[in-house]
Design a protein around this motif. Structure first.
Motif, short mmCIF file in Angstrom:
data_model
loop_
_atom_site.label_atom_id
_atom_site.label_comp_id
_atom_site.label_asym_id
_atom_site.label_seq_id
_atom_site.Cartn_x
_atom_site.Cartn_y
_atom_site.Cartn_z
N ILE A 1 0.85 -1.19 -0.12
CA ILE A 1 0.02 -0.08 -0.15
C ILE A 1 1.09 1.46 0.02
CG2 ILE A 1 -1.80 1.37 1.27
CD1 ILE A 1 -2.71 -1.50 2.60
N CYS B 1 0.55 5.50 -0.51
CA CYS B 1 -0.65 6.64 -0.53
C CYS B 1 0.13 7.77 0.00
CB CYS B 1 -2.02 6.38 -0.15
SG CYS B 1 -1.79 5.95 1.83
N TYR B 2 -0.69 8.90 -0.16
CA TYR B 2 0.00 10.12 0.49
C TYR B 2 -1.39 10.92 1.00
CZ TYR B 2 -1.27 12.61 -3.81
OH TYR B 2 -2.08 13.23 -4.72
N TYR C 1 3.81 10.78 2.94
CA TYR C 1 3.56 9.53 2.38
C TYR C 1 3.56 8.36 3.31
CZ TYR C 1 4.76 11.93 -2.02
OH TYR C 1 4.45 12.69 -3.05
#
Length: 62
Positions: free
Chosen positions: A6, A8-9, A23
């Motif tokens: 995984i 994402c930010y 992040y």
């Protein structure tokens, strides 16, 4: 080849109206003793994340 589980930010709003981008990389490991330092693996993932942003979020003009 490196695969992320995984990635994402999150843009965190600041009092001055700007955002700080954080992040988040979540890796699930099924072996508590993989035969290498988990710190070394962390450095590898961080380096890959930063290098993928080159030219889109970071450049030599900053």
């Amino acid at each position: 080849m490196v695969y992320y589980d995984i990635l994402c930010y999150i843009d965190v709003p600041q009092e001055d109206g700007k955002n700080i981008r954080v992040y988040l990389n979540v890796e699930i490991q099924n072996n508590p003793y993989p035969g290498y330092s988990i710190i070394t693996r962390g450095y590898a993932y961080i380096s890959r994340i930063v290098s993928e942003q080159w030219g889109s979020e970071y450049d030599d003009k900053l």
